[in-house]
Design a protein around this motif. Structure first.
Motif, PDB file in Angstrom:
ATOM      1  N   ASP A  45       1.108  -7.246  -8.907  1.00 59.98           N
ATOM      2  CA  ASP A  45       1.100  -6.266  -9.997  1.00 59.98           C
ATOM      3  C   ASP A  45       2.368  -6.310 -10.841  1.00 59.98           C
ATOM      4  O   ASP A  45       2.386  -5.784 -11.958  1.00 59.98           O
ATOM      5  N   ASP A  75      -0.858  -5.128  -5.299  1.00 57.98           N
ATOM      6  CA  ASP A  75       0.548  -4.891  -4.967  1.00 57.98           C
ATOM      7  C   ASP A  75       0.895  -5.770  -3.772  1.00 57.98           C
ATOM      8  O   ASP A  75       0.516  -5.475  -2.635  1.00 57.98           O
ATOM      9  N   LYS A 114      10.363  -6.915  -7.268  1.00 55.13           N
ATOM     10  CA  LYS A 114       9.633  -6.589  -6.055  1.00 55.13           C
ATOM     11  C   LYS A 114       9.707  -7.788  -5.110  1.00 55.13           C
ATOM     12  O   LYS A 114       9.760  -8.935  -5.542  1.00 55.13           O
TER      13      LYS A 114
END
Length: 383
Positions: A100, A125, A155
């Motif tokens: 994402d 995710d 991330k």
């Protein structure tokens, strides 16, 4: 060259040979677009046409394969060309799992350009391994695309776990290793079938050569490798000989540059996290980062990229970018000069990137000078 050598040694020597005719230490630049056949029509030097192969490209590919620990590498004219060649090696109707948070160009290419061709994209995710497992179970994905640290919110994906899940489901694993480089993270050893690089960034390191590359693991499916190679040669998205020469030149200093830039970035991230004008810092080297432990297990440092949000929204981020004096306002990253960019402005209004996020590529300037420039740029922002 033996893969038993350390990265610093491979960076200097892989793909390089002394010229037997002159003794030149620096590789020659071969600009010819075509190569002579023998009288019987054979190719005595193994070279035909420079779109198909070139001595400078071959040397770069050999060096990149050695440095990333792969079986073979293919060089492209850009990171996007490399991405397109990988995705087009799939078939219309195939599904790709994307994280994402991912480079804007990868998302747009997959969803829009190749979406019209028939590629199906599912976004997940990737920091949630359970969610990845569910997506693999319900989509019959052909390929899973990892980007860690991700662009622009850094991330962290657990490459070992996600790659293991993907392989068990019969999916190919591609890992974009541009931000970490093989110096900080070895994605093939962590389970990826393919490592991807925009060589424009850290591998080039001087903001003067455009390029991309893919490196295949020893167990990458041969039919997939063959299709990617076919896309490279028939699609024509290959790098010019001079760009290959520049990239091979830059590889020699890659370990020193990346480690120095990462050390400076770590100091700046700690300082930014204490500044009242800064709302949030994205940097996996910080213990408060949600992916800090995973990153420490698969990457040797937090890297040289920092993203941070400032109080005051879109306008405040634009103000900070406008105020910097030493740091350059520009797209791209990984060069010796520090660059800053207001990402929402660059990506457009439909981007999921926060309005107030600034992306900082830390260069080789002194940390005190960079800190002073950022300090004067954020001074006086509304809290």
């Amino acid at each position: 060259m033996s893969d038993s050598f350390h990265p610093e040694t491979l960076a200097v020597h892989a793909g390089r040979r002394i010229d037997p005719a002159t003794g030149a230490v620096t590789p020659n630049l071969t600009l010819s677009t075509t190569f002579e056949r023998a009288a019987d029509g054979s190719l005595p030097h193994g070279l035909n046409y420079t779109r198909l192969d070139n001595p400078n490209r071959h040397a770069l590919e050999e060096a990149l394969a050695a440095l990333e620990g792969g079986r073979e590498a293919l060089a492209f004219a850009s990171g996007q060309a490399a991405t397109a060649a990988l995705l087009q090696a799939l078939s219309p109707g195939d599904t790709v799992l994307l994280p994402d948070d991912i480079y804007h160009g990868t998302r747009v290419l997959a969803e829009t350009v190749l979406g019209r061709w028939g590629l199906r994209v599912v976004t997940v995710d990737f920091t949630d391994s359970a969610a990845v497992a569910v997506a693999l179970e319900h989509t019959a994905a052909r390929l899973l695309w990892i980007e860690t640290p991700s662009n622009p919110r850094l991330k962290i994906t657990d490459v070992r776990t996600v790659a293991r899940l993907a392989r068990a489901a019969g999916a190919l694993v591609v890992a974009d290793n541009t931000w970490a480089t093989p110096i900080l993270q070895r994605v093939l050893e962590l389970g990826a079938h393919v490592a991807l690089h925009s060589t424009t960034k850290y591998i080039g390191g001087h903001s003067d050569a455009l390029g991309g590359a893919v490196i295949f693991s020893a167990d990458a499916p041969p039919d997939f490798v063959a299709r990617v190679r076919e896309n490279q040669r028939l699609g024509g998205g290959v790098p010019a000989p001079f760009d290959c020469w520049l990239l091979l030149r830059s590889l020699a200093t890659l370990p020193l540059r990346v480690r120095a830039q990462s050390a400076t970035a770590a100091q700046l991230a700690v300082w930014l996290a204490t500044e009242p004008a800064v709302a949030r810092v994205y940097y996996p080297g910080l213990p408060v980062h949600s992916g800090h432990a995973i990153n420490a297990a698969q990457m040797s440092s937090g890297g040289a990229m920092i993203s941070f949000e400032v109080h005051g929204g879109f306008a405040a981020a634009s103000t900070v970018a406008a105020r910097v004096k030493l740091i350059t306002r520009a797209t791209s990253l990984g060069g010796v000069e520090s660059l800053i960019e207001h990402r929402k402005l660059a990506e457009g209004p439909h981007s999921p990137t926060p309005d107030n996020l600034l992306r900082l590529s830390v260069g080789l300037e002194h940390v005190d000078d960079l800190r002073a420039d950022l300090a004067q740029a954020i001074t006086g922002l509304a809290m």
